[in-house]
Design an enzyme around this catalytic site. Structure first.
Site, PDB file in Angstrom:
ATOM      1  N   GLU A  88       0.840  -1.201   0.000  1.00 56.52           N
ATOM      2  CA  GLU A  88       0.000   0.000   0.000  1.00 56.52           C
ATOM      3  C   GLU A  88       0.875   1.251   0.000  1.00 56.52           C
ATOM      4  O   GLU A  88       1.522   1.573   1.004  1.00 56.52           O
ATOM      5  CB  GLU A  88      -0.931   0.025   1.219  1.00 56.52           C
ATOM      6  CG  GLU A  88      -1.823   1.252   1.239  1.00 56.52           C
ATOM      7  CD  GLU A  88      -2.652   1.378   2.504  1.00 56.52           C
ATOM      8  OE1 GLU A  88      -3.234   2.459   2.712  1.00 56.52           O
ATOM      9  OE2 GLU A  88      -2.710   0.414   3.283  1.00 56.52           O
ATOM     10  N   LYS A 218      -8.755 -15.754  16.384  1.00 56.09           N
ATOM     11  CA  LYS A 218      -8.760 -15.151  15.050  1.00 56.09           C
ATOM     12  C   LYS A 218     -10.048 -14.387  14.759  1.00 56.09           C
ATOM     13  O   LYS A 218     -10.435 -14.208  13.592  1.00 56.09           O
ATOM     14  CB  LYS A 218      -8.531 -16.228  13.974  1.00 56.09           C
ATOM     15  CG  LYS A 218      -7.353 -17.168  14.229  1.00 56.09           C
ATOM     16  CD  LYS A 218      -6.024 -16.431  14.219  1.00 56.09           C
ATOM     17  CE  LYS A 218      -4.864 -17.294  14.665  1.00 56.09           C
ATOM     18  NZ  LYS A 218      -4.535 -18.429  13.824  1.00 56.09           N
ATOM     19  N   ASP A 292       1.731 -14.447  13.188  1.00 53.71           N
ATOM     20  CA  ASP A 292       0.555 -15.065  12.585  1.00 53.71           C
ATOM     21  C   ASP A 292      -0.366 -13.932  12.150  1.00 53.71           C
ATOM     22  O   ASP A 292      -1.030 -13.300  12.972  1.00 53.71           O
ATOM     23  CB  ASP A 292      -0.132 -15.971  13.609  1.00 53.71           C
ATOM     24  CG  ASP A 292      -1.297 -16.747  13.018  1.00 53.71           C
ATOM     25  OD1 ASP A 292      -1.853 -16.314  11.991  1.00 53.71           O
ATOM     26  OD2 ASP A 292      -1.678 -17.776  13.600  1.00 53.71           O
ATOM     27  N   HIS A 383      -1.986  10.311  -1.150  1.00 55.71           N
ATOM     28  CA  HIS A 383      -2.185   9.056  -1.874  1.00 55.71           C
ATOM     29  C   HIS A 383      -1.967   9.240  -3.372  1.00 55.71           C
ATOM     30  O   HIS A 383      -1.474   8.330  -4.047  1.00 55.71           O
ATOM     31  CB  HIS A 383      -3.590   8.503  -1.599  1.00 55.71           C
ATOM     32  CG  HIS A 383      -3.683   7.731  -0.327  1.00 55.71           C
ATOM     33  ND1 HIS A 383      -3.812   8.323   0.901  1.00 55.71           N
ATOM     34  CD2 HIS A 383      -3.631   6.390  -0.091  1.00 55.71           C
ATOM     35  CE1 HIS A 383      -3.864   7.391   1.840  1.00 55.71           C
ATOM     36  NE2 HIS A 383      -3.744   6.215   1.262  1.00 55.71           N
TER      37      HIS A 383
END
Length: 391
Positions: A88, A218, A292, A383
């Site tokens: 990004e 999760k 993770d 951006h």
């Protein structure tokens, strides 16, 4: 039933360059796509058992450095250059700008205020009364249950067992400290041993399930906002108005007012995080440092609190109640991930709280940088400048 050609696998040794090449050739044969870049990597596949199956190649994600990040923690002290793995555009630039601001303001103070990893079994009885009595029985036998759990691990320690009664079920959360490991597998093995000890000694117990979804692995959950999962980290800073104006081109009072409005907007939308984008920095650090990445689902949750002081100073704090990190085990020992942890002085035993503090400080820098960019009307232009890779 249709049959499909199996993915190639070596029964003798599946972690070799030859085995990976065979799978890439298979993928090309099945799809017509050549995996030239997927097959390019610098490490020996022999290091991968326990981390992946059917190893075929790598996903190469660019890593950028941000910093120096000035941290005033109990474990992380001084300046750090933070590796951020992302595709990004503007992300590294934004975090770097936030680090510049916070360095000029005196740094980020970070505190790990709690530490707990869970496994959450449910115990099933014939009636609610038996489930209630079992909750009391757990208290009476906690020392023995703790010993049974800890016999499976050299570093895990059972802190306590929460109990929640519903119907004829006793839902529990076994809370552990897990050293420098994230600890999900460790707590699963330890809790299984504890449950088997309980089953052998409690005749009214009909059955148990090792995980009843109360640990919310999760997944984000409100219980972890209140109770902690992983490390509960608070990062805070005090930013003078003149520093905010010099670096961010906006005043502290304007940033503060915008934060109040954003908190109300978050309340209307039912967000689990009244901040701006903590998942950005957390994910980029997790990928770079062998965490993770699915734990971002829990780790991104945050509570932002701000004050505008009478002298114009802007106090900003962010509390992350479920930051799940490791500096030992899992993906932390793989070659590139280890190098990134070593950049931070956070590889190996005794460094997990230091790493948690650096992550917390990084998140705060990104929050303030994005918030200021929106108020200063620089968000879209940034951006356009850094985040476009097409004409």
């Amino acid at each position: 039933m249709a049959s499909y050609p199996p993915i190639p696998r070596s029964r003798e040794n599946d972690y070799t360059a030859e085995a990976a090449a065979a799978r890439r050739a298979f993928a090309t044969e099945q799809t017509g796509v050549a995996l030239e870049h997927v097959g390019a990597h610098s490490f020996d596949p022999a290091v991968l058992p326990g981390n992946i199956e059917h190893f075929t190649g790598v996903a190469q994600i660019p890593i950028g450095l941000a910093g120096p990040l000035l941290v005033d923690g109990e474990h992380a002290q001084g300046e750090f250059y933070v590796p951020l793995a992302t595709t990004e555009g503007t992300l590294v630039a934004s975090y770097n700008r936030g680090m510049k601001l916070l360095r000029a303001a005196g740094g980020v103070k970070v505190t790990v205020v709690d530490d707990a990893m869970q496994r959450a079994p449910v115990f099933i009885f014939d009636s609610a009364r038996e489930a209630r009595d079992f909750a009391t029985w757990l208290d009476l036998h906690f020392g023995e249950i703790k010993a049974a759990a800890e016999a499976t691990t050299s570093t895990g320690r059972l802190r306590d067992v929460e109990r929640y009664l519903a119907g004829r079920f006793c839902f529990t959360r076994f809370n552990y400290t897990t050293g420098d490991a994230a600890g999900q597998n460790m707590t699963g093995k330890a809790t299984l041993a504890a449950c088997e000890w309980i089953r052998a000694r409690h005749p009214e117990l009909r059955h148990y399930t090792l995980e009843a979804n109360l640990a919310t692995d999760k997944k984000h959950s409100h219980i972890n906002l209140l109770r902690t999962r992983g490390k509960r980290v608070v990062a805070e800073a005090l930013i003078p108005d003149e520093v905010m104006r010099a670096v961010m081109n906006v005043s502290t009072d304007r940033v503060y007012r915008a934060r109040q409005v954003a908190t109300l907007g978050g309340q209307l939308s039912g967000l689990a995080n009244n901040g701006s984008h903590s998942a950005n920095g957390i994910t980029a650090m997790f990928i770079a440092c062998g965490q993770d990445v699915a734990n971002v689902a829990e780790s991104h949750a945050a509570m932002v609190y701000t004050e505008l002081r009478e002298n114009g100073d802007y106090y900003y704090s962010i509390t992350m109640p479920a930051l799940i990190v490791a500096t030992y085990g899992g993906g932390t020992g793989l070659p590139t991930q280890r190098e990134c942890l070593e950049l931070l002085g956070c590889y190996g035993q005794g460094t997990v709280r230091k790493f948690a503090e650096i992550v917390g400080a990084t998140v705060l820098c990104g929050e303030i940088s994005l918030g200021a960019a929106i108020v200063a009307e620089e968000w879209v232009s940034a951006h356009d400048t850094y985040g476009r890779n097409r004409p």
